[in-house]
Motif scaffolding. Structure first.
Motif, mmCIF file in Angstrom:
data_model
loop_
_atom_site.group_PDB
_atom_site.id
_atom_site.type_symbol
_atom_site.label_atom_id
_atom_site.label_comp_id
_atom_site.label_asym_id
_atom_site.label_seq_id
_atom_site.Cartn_x
_atom_site.Cartn_y
_atom_site.Cartn_z
ATOM 1 N N GLY A 284 41.651 22.577 -48.011
ATOM 2 C CA GLY A 284 42.976 21.944 -48.037
ATOM 3 C C GLY A 284 42.962 20.518 -47.518
ATOM 4 N N TRP A 285 41.871 19.789 -47.814
ATOM 5 C CA TRP A 285 41.677 18.449 -47.253
ATOM 6 C C TRP A 285 42.856 17.535 -47.529
ATOM 7 N N ASN A 286 43.339 17.532 -48.760
ATOM 8 C CA ASN A 286 44.401 16.592 -49.120
ATOM 9 C C ASN A 286 45.663 16.830 -48.307
ATOM 10 N N GLU A 287 46.095 18.066 -48.226
ATOM 11 C CA GLU A 287 47.309 18.332 -47.455
ATOM 12 C C GLU A 287 47.108 17.988 -45.981
ATOM 13 N N LYS A 288 45.928 18.246 -45.444
ATOM 14 C CA LYS A 288 45.651 17.882 -44.053
ATOM 15 C C LYS A 288 45.774 16.371 -43.855
ATOM 16 N N CYS A 289 45.286 15.600 -44.836
ATOM 17 C CA CYS A 289 45.413 14.144 -44.740
ATOM 18 C C CYS A 289 46.875 13.713 -44.809
ATOM 19 N N TRP A 290 47.620 14.297 -45.750
ATOM 20 C CA TRP A 290 49.060 13.996 -45.826
ATOM 21 C C TRP A 290 49.718 14.265 -44.475
ATOM 22 N N ASN A 291 49.410 15.395 -43.874
ATOM 23 C CA ASN A 291 50.035 15.752 -42.606
ATOM 24 C C ASN A 291 49.628 14.804 -41.484
ATOM 25 N N ALA A 292 48.342 14.425 -41.462
ATOM 26 C CA ALA A 292 47.832 13.603 -40.366
ATOM 27 C C ALA A 292 48.375 12.187 -40.406
ATOM 28 N N ILE A 293 48.354 11.554 -41.572
ATOM 29 C CA ILE A 293 48.751 10.151 -41.651
ATOM 30 C C ILE A 293 50.214 9.998 -42.059
ATOM 31 N N GLY A 294 50.758 11.047 -42.690
ATOM 32 C CA GLY A 294 52.157 10.989 -43.104
ATOM 33 C C GLY A 294 53.121 11.571 -42.093
ATOM 34 N N CYS A 295 52.643 12.540 -41.314
ATOM 35 C CA CYS A 295 53.446 13.182 -40.257
ATOM 36 C C CYS A 295 54.770 13.731 -40.781
ATOM 37 N N GLY A 296 54.851 13.987 -42.065
ATOM 38 C CA GLY A 296 56.059 14.571 -42.636
ATOM 39 C C GLY A 296 57.236 13.630 -42.764
ATOM 40 N N THR A 297 57.089 12.384 -42.296
ATOM 41 C CA THR A 297 58.227 11.461 -42.320
ATOM 42 C C THR A 297 57.897 10.093 -42.914
ATOM 43 N N ARG A 298 56.621 9.804 -43.184
ATOM 44 C CA ARG A 298 56.270 8.467 -43.669
ATOM 45 C C ARG A 298 56.989 8.139 -44.961
ATOM 46 N N TRP A 299 57.237 9.145 -45.798
ATOM 47 C CA TRP A 299 57.910 8.922 -47.071
ATOM 48 C C TRP A 299 59.308 8.320 -46.897
ATOM 49 N N GLN A 300 59.888 8.451 -45.707
ATOM 50 C CA GLN A 300 61.230 7.917 -45.485
ATOM 51 C C GLN A 300 61.254 6.395 -45.504
ATOM 52 N N THR A 301 60.121 5.772 -45.212
ATOM 53 C CA THR A 301 60.054 4.306 -45.196
ATOM 54 C C THR A 301 58.965 3.741 -46.088
ATOM 55 N N GLY A 302 57.991 4.551 -46.494
ATOM 56 C CA GLY A 302 56.887 4.086 -47.319
ATOM 57 C C GLY A 302 56.761 4.898 -48.587
ATOM 58 N N VAL A 303 56.613 4.236 -49.721
ATOM 59 C CA VAL A 303 56.548 4.917 -51.013
ATOM 60 C C VAL A 303 55.335 5.837 -51.079
ATOM 61 N N CYS A 304 55.505 7.003 -51.684
ATOM 62 C CA CYS A 304 54.427 7.980 -51.796
ATOM 63 C C CYS A 304 54.175 8.317 -53.264
ATOM 64 N N GLY A 305 52.905 8.317 -53.645
ATOM 65 C CA GLY A 305 52.544 8.584 -55.035
ATOM 66 C C GLY A 305 51.089 8.930 -55.147
ATOM 67 N N GLY A 306 50.475 8.531 -56.282
ATOM 68 C CA GLY A 306 49.064 8.796 -56.460
ATOM 69 C C GLY A 306 48.696 9.055 -57.892
ATOM 70 N N GLU A 307 47.710 9.946 -58.071
ATOM 71 C CA GLU A 307 47.162 10.235 -59.391
ATOM 72 C C GLU A 307 46.832 11.719 -59.460
ATOM 73 N N ILE A 308 47.225 12.363 -60.564
ATOM 74 C CA ILE A 308 46.862 13.757 -60.758
ATOM 75 C C ILE A 308 45.341 13.872 -60.803
ATOM 76 N N SER A 309 44.827 14.946 -60.240
ATOM 77 C CA SER A 309 43.396 15.155 -60.063
ATOM 78 C C SER A 309 42.591 15.038 -61.348
ATOM 79 N N TYR A 310 41.356 14.506 -61.182
ATOM 80 C CA TYR A 310 40.341 14.532 -62.227
ATOM 81 C C TYR A 310 39.196 15.474 -61.833
ATOM 82 N N TYR A 311 39.426 16.314 -60.801
ATOM 83 C CA TYR A 311 38.360 17.230 -60.388
ATOM 84 C C TYR A 311 37.936 18.115 -61.548
ATOM 85 N N SER A 312 38.890 18.505 -62.352
ATOM 86 C CA SER A 312 38.628 19.210 -63.599
ATOM 87 C C SER A 312 39.197 18.369 -64.728
ATOM 88 N N SER A 313 38.525 18.361 -65.859
ATOM 89 C CA SER A 313 39.012 17.578 -66.992
ATOM 90 C C SER A 313 40.342 18.091 -67.522
#
Length: 503
Positions: A284-313
């Motif tokens: 669950g690395w990704n969610e752990k990172c979201w929790n650690a650096i986002g603290c559940g509230t970062r989205w209130q002041t900073g835009v959140c996004g990204g890219e759907i995984s390419y781990y599988s085609s």
């Protein structure tokens, strides 16, 4: 009114120094005119600007006829070496911005805005000079005798990669100055929506497959702190985000530094919804990172996004399936992480992401404004506005009647929050001239809102706009009295104001 002023003078003598805002508020209540409900009907019909699913320019160009109206954003990597021509003797960076401006113009020609990510390293990338893995560091730095890049033949199986020399003082200086100059040039350019920044492979805050040498093939933690603080100082108008991998304390100082954690940067996740993304599915690395650096509230002041995984085609091709991906639906994950945008360039190549489903996927992100009340007293109009979306709007926008804008911006109104917005103008009887305007969107774009309001005649005095307040001298919270910065109690509900809104 003489009785009122006698009463007020008596209270002043009894209470000593009383806030002048009390006098303003009470006078406003006493002079309140009759407010009439105004009919207002609207419907959100398309994905909203600065939100939704994202294609790369080539894909967006090729699929414009079928997917053009399902998106508002396009994404591209950007190369510092393509816009830097040299450096003067006084240290002034010399630019030719034509390459980047052409990219912006191409994206804007389709009625979309750009998400830009400047990078130095790209394993196997050939877009700098045709050779695999060349860094995008400007030539004038590469030509310095004190600059020496390192090389990895096949890090992580991704192919040849050269690494910027972070021991070089000029590279560090340039990196800070570049974003200063970029912000000055593009802060108010409506063709640019968001900026992603970072270091390492694809600027995603890792160099997996290569031995990490802080201060050599990756910036030192001291420089990273300087970089974050600098970005926070200069990127006051362009929302900027870094990879969730900046939560990794092997690479980054952010999560161990309270000053850095307090900065208003956003986050992007370059492998969203992959098989082991969530806690409980392997690491669950990704969610752990979201929790650690986002603290559940970062989205209130900073835009959140990204890219759907390419781990599988198949991840990008299937993430919009009604049954979801690896036990989680797109709508569920977009809501959980308060997603504003998500790159899904390969999704249309599968059989799941039809244009209609792509449109629905875009509408599941970002903000969604609803007008719940619309009133006028013959000189002004007030609206009770709610955000029923997944995230706030991160740039300024206002309700307006003609050229007259509301006194409060919609920026920062959190999901579940409400705010009263007042426009010093009177609308048409059907509210047809009420709109949302923004200097941060293209002329082809429009921010929509939902409304289904029937005229009900005179509005009772008990529903004042947020700026009309009644105060108790004992400090008690009454109808319309502020309970915290930007919050009021109106009709028993907490009303949250514009960019000061909080849960």
């Amino acid at each position: 009114m003489s009785d009122f002023y006698s009463f007020f003078h008596h209270i002043m003598k009894k209470q000593g120094c009383v806030l002048m805002t009390m006098m303003t508020a009470v006078i406003a209540v006493c002079h309140a005119q009759t407010w009439q409900s105004v009919a207002l009907t609207r419907q959100i019909t398309h994905p909203q600007p600065m939100a939704g699913l994202v294609l790369w320019p080539d894909e967006a160009r090729d699929r414009h006829a079928t997917y053009g109206e399902t998106i508002q954003l396009e994404f591209s990597y950007c190369l510092p070496c393509k816009v830097v021509t040299g450096c003067g003797d006084d240290g002034t960076i010399e630019y030719d911005w034509n390459w980047f401006d052409s990219l912006l113009e191409d994206v804007a020609s389709r009625g979309h805005q750009l998400i830009a990510r400047f990078r130095y390293e790209y394993p196997s990338g050939t877009d700098v000079d045709g050779r695999k893995g060349t860094t995008a560091v400007p030539d004038y730095i590469k030509e310095r005798p004190d600059y020496a890049e390192t090389y990895s033949k096949n890090p992580g199986g991704d192919g040849p990669t050269y690494y910027a020399d972070w021991s070089n003082a000029e590279l560090q200086r340039f990196t800070l100055q570049f974003y200063t100059d970029f912000a000055q040039r593009y802060a108010h350019n409506a063709r640019l929506a968001f900026l992603e920044v970072g270091f390492g492979h694809w600027s995603e805050y890792h160099i997996y497959g290569t031995k990490l040498e802080l201060g050599r093939n990756f910036p030192s933690k001291a420089f990273q702190k300087q970089f974050f603080q600098h970005m926070n100082a200069v990127m006051t108008d362009i929302p900027w985000a870094v990879s969730i991998d900046a939560a990794d304390d092997e690479y980054s100082p952010v999560t161990d530094d309270k000053e850095l954690m307090a900065l208003h940067f956003g986050l992007f996740d370059d492998s969203f919804m992959h098989k082991t993304h969530e806690i409980g599915t392997e690491d669950g690395w990704n969610e752990k990172c979201w929790n650690a650096i986002g603290c559940g509230t970062r989205w209130q002041t900073g835009v959140c996004g990204g890219e759907i995984s390419y781990y599988s085609s198949n991840d990008q091709k299937n993430f919009l399936h009604p049954d979801g991906l690896y036990g989680h639906t797109w709508a569920e994950q977009a809501a959980k992480y308060h997603i504003t945008f998500m790159i899904a360039n390969d999704a249309p190549r599968g059989g799941v992401a039809t244009p209609e489903r792509f449109r629905e996927g875009s509408l599941a992100t970002g903000y969604r404004f609803v007008v719940r009340e619309c009133q006028t007293d013959g000189t002004a109009t007030r609206l009770l506005v709610a955000n029923e979306g997944m995230a706030p709007l991160y740039r300024d926008a206002w309700f307006a009647i003609g050229d007259v804008r509301s006194t409060t911006s919609l920026r920062g109104l959190l999901p579940g929050g409400e705010c009263w917005m007042e426009i010093p103008a009177v609308p048409h009887a059907d509210g047809g001239d009420i709109q949302i305007v923004s200097d941060c969107i293209l002329p082809q774009q429009s921010i929509e809102f939902d409304a289904d309001i029937k005229p009900t005649g005179i509005v009772p005095v008990k529903t004042p706009p947020s700026h009309i307040s009644a105060f108790s001298l004992a400090g008690q919270c009454l109808e319309g009295m502020p309970t915290q910065a930007g919050a009021y109690i109106v009709n028993g509900r907490k009303i949250l104001l514009g960019r000061h809104a909080r849960h």
